[in-house]
Design a protein around this motif. Structure first.
Motif, PDB file in Angstrom:
ATOM      1  N   GLY A  29       0.823  -1.206   0.000  1.00  0.00           N
ATOM      2  CA  GLY A  29       0.000   0.000   0.000  1.00  0.00           C
ATOM      3  C   GLY A  29       0.853   1.251   0.000  1.00  0.00           C
ATOM      4  O   GLY A  29       1.911   1.282   0.629  1.00  0.00           O
ATOM      5  N   ILE A  30       0.385   2.264  -0.708  1.00  0.00           N
ATOM      6  CA  ILE A  30       1.078   3.545  -0.779  1.00  0.00           C
ATOM      7  C   ILE A  30       0.161   4.623  -0.202  1.00  0.00           C
ATOM      8  O   ILE A  30      -0.969   4.794  -0.671  1.00  0.00           O
ATOM      9  CB  ILE A  30       1.438   3.923  -2.233  1.00  0.00           C
ATOM     10  N   VAL A  31       0.631   5.338   0.809  1.00  0.00           N
ATOM     11  CA  VAL A  31      -0.117   6.469   1.376  1.00  0.00           C
ATOM     12  C   VAL A  31       0.426   7.746   0.748  1.00  0.00           C
ATOM     13  O   VAL A  31       1.642   7.925   0.621  1.00  0.00           O
ATOM     14  CB  VAL A  31       0.022   6.520   2.903  1.00  0.00           C
ATOM     15  N   ILE A  32      -0.490   8.630   0.361  1.00  0.00           N
ATOM     16  CA  ILE A  32      -0.117   9.857  -0.344  1.00  0.00           C
ATOM     17  C   ILE A  32      -0.495  11.059   0.512  1.00  0.00           C
ATOM     18  O   ILE A  32      -1.667  11.226   0.883  1.00  0.00           O
ATOM     19  CB  ILE A  32      -0.828   9.936  -1.703  1.00  0.00           C
ATOM     20  N   PHE A  33       0.492  11.895   0.825  1.00  0.00           N
ATOM     21  CA  PHE A  33       0.264  13.075   1.648  1.00  0.00           C
ATOM     22  C   PHE A  33       0.348  14.331   0.781  1.00  0.00           C
ATOM     23  O   PHE A  33       1.302  14.533   0.037  1.00  0.00           O
ATOM     24  CB  PHE A  33       1.274  13.140   2.786  1.00  0.00           C
ATOM     25  N   ALA A  34      -0.666  15.169   0.926  1.00  0.00           N
ATOM     26  CA  ALA A  34      -0.836  16.334   0.064  1.00  0.00           C
ATOM     27  C   ALA A  34       0.062  17.495   0.463  1.00  0.00           C
ATOM     28  O   ALA A  34       0.681  17.503   1.532  1.00  0.00           O
ATOM     29  CB  ALA A  34      -2.298  16.781   0.094  1.00  0.00           C
ATOM     30  N   ASP A  35       0.049  18.501  -0.400  1.00  0.00           N
ATOM     31  CA  ASP A  35       0.743  19.744  -0.113  1.00  0.00           C
ATOM     32  C   ASP A  35      -0.092  20.608   0.832  1.00  0.00           C
ATOM     33  O   ASP A  35      -1.065  20.130   1.425  1.00  0.00           O
ATOM     34  CB  ASP A  35       1.082  20.485  -1.410  1.00  0.00           C
ATOM     35  N   LEU A  54       0.830   0.889 -11.396  1.00  0.00           N
ATOM     36  CA  LEU A  54       1.837   0.175 -10.611  1.00  0.00           C
ATOM     37  C   LEU A  54       1.252  -0.997  -9.828  1.00  0.00           C
ATOM     38  O   LEU A  54       1.999  -1.839  -9.327  1.00  0.00           O
ATOM     39  CB  LEU A  54       2.540   1.139  -9.651  1.00  0.00           C
ATOM     40  N   GLY A  55      -0.070  -1.050  -9.685  1.00  0.00           N
ATOM     41  CA  GLY A  55      -0.700  -2.197  -9.044  1.00  0.00           C
ATOM     42  C   GLY A  55      -0.670  -2.214  -7.542  1.00  0.00           C
ATOM     43  O   GLY A  55      -0.834  -3.269  -6.929  1.00  0.00           O
ATOM     44  N   TYR A  56      -0.507  -1.043  -6.913  1.00  0.00           N
ATOM     45  CA  TYR A  56      -0.532  -0.952  -5.463  1.00  0.00           C
ATOM     46  C   TYR A  56      -1.866  -0.351  -4.999  1.00  0.00           C
ATOM     47  O   TYR A  56      -2.522   0.384  -5.732  1.00  0.00           O
ATOM     48  CB  TYR A  56       0.590  -0.054  -4.951  1.00  0.00           C
ATOM     49  N   VAL A  57      -2.259  -0.662  -3.769  1.00  0.00           N
ATOM     50  CA  VAL A  57      -3.353   0.069  -3.144  1.00  0.00           C
ATOM     51  C   VAL A  57      -2.836   1.465  -2.826  1.00  0.00           C
ATOM     52  O   VAL A  57      -1.699   1.616  -2.355  1.00  0.00           O
ATOM     53  CB  VAL A  57      -3.818  -0.614  -1.838  1.00  0.00           C
ATOM     54  N   ALA A  58      -3.625   2.495  -3.082  1.00  0.00           N
ATOM     55  CA  ALA A  58      -3.150   3.862  -2.876  1.00  0.00           C
ATOM     56  C   ALA A  58      -4.182   4.672  -2.103  1.00  0.00           C
ATOM     57  O   ALA A  58      -5.351   4.719  -2.501  1.00  0.00           O
ATOM     58  CB  ALA A  58      -2.849   4.534  -4.211  1.00  0.00           C
ATOM     59  N   LEU A  59      -3.739   5.284  -1.015  1.00  0.00           N
ATOM     60  CA  LEU A  59      -4.611   6.066  -0.150  1.00  0.00           C
ATOM     61  C   LEU A  59      -4.174   7.524  -0.137  1.00  0.00           C
ATOM     62  O   LEU A  59      -3.060   7.837   0.296  1.00  0.00           O
ATOM     63  CB  LEU A  59      -4.580   5.514   1.274  1.00  0.00           C
TER      64      LEU A  59
END
Length: 236
Positions: A29-35, A54-59
């Motif tokens: 899983g990939i966690v994405i943090f905003a600006d 890329l085939g990952y779970v993305a939050l």
């Protein structure tokens, strides 16, 4: 397309958005943090692309809580300043997103994070804190300074994608960061892209706010490829 994904930090509900890859296999899983602007179209678009390509779970994570976004840049500065001054508070809030991702039924328990600008600072603070299940991080045009530099080894593999002409992260800050990483023997790749300033991944950054905040398509393309290679190396 992302769908709503809520998770809690103490009494605050964080209103995230999650994108799932095809199939039903468990994946990292990939966690994405905003600006500074908070969760929005930019982070959700990256979540969609990470899941699809890329085939990952993305939050796409909600740092401010309740899905709030600042009305303007000065309000954003007021909101993020307490986090930048207090890494413990930052890790407490944003670490809940990492834990929520690790517990998701499509995640295999291995988590990484990426972040943009303020979010880039966040992913580095999580690495300095060695939060559980945190295997890798990528900072895109993020702040590199911290009031609490690392003093212990960092377990996550790091990639820092930096605009070489970013006026908000001066050369002295980059030099101090590299020295910090060397002191703790961190696994940290740092790429400085000439021609790029701050916010180089954000298509809405047109330089009108200030010339040093501007999208740069070639660097975005190259930084995406570097991120993909970084995750492929870490996760196999």
């Amino acid at each position: 397309m992302t769908t709503a994904f809520d998770y809690a930090h103490d009494d605050t509900m964080c209103r995230g958005a999650i994108a799932l890859p095809n199939g039903d296999a468990k994946v990292p899983g990939i966690v994405i943090f905003a600006d500074i602007g908070g969760i929005g179209a930019h982070t959700k678009a990256w979540a969609d692309r990470i899941a699809a390509e890329l085939g990952y779970v993305a939050l796409a994570a909600d740092t401010y809580g309740e899905g709030r976004t600042p009305a303007d840049f000065p309000e954003g500065i007021a909101w993020l300043t307490p986090y930048r001054q207090d890494p413990v508070m930052t890790v407490a809030r944003t670490g809940t997103a990492v834990a929520a991702m690790a517990a998701h039924p499509r995640c295999d328990g291995r988590v990484a994070a990426i972040g943009f600008c303020f979010g880039g600072s966040i992913v580095l603070e999580l690495a300095r804190a060695n939060v559980a299940n945190y295997h890798a991080a990528v900072s895109f045009h993020g702040g590199l300074s911290t009031p609490a530099p690392a003093t212990k080894p960092i377990s996550a593999a790091l990639l820092v994608c930096h605009g070489a002409e970013d006026p908000l992260v001066p050369p002295a800050e980059l030099t101090a960061f590299l020295a910090e990483m060397a002191r703790v023997d961190a696994d940290c790749q740092t790429i400085a892209y000439t021609g790029a300033v701050h916010s180089f991944t954000n298509e809405s950054a047109d330089g009108s706010m200030m010339p040093g905040i501007k999208y740069h398509a070639p660097t975005t393309r190259r930084a995406w490829a570097a991120m993909a290679a970084h995750f492929a190396e870490v996760f196999g």
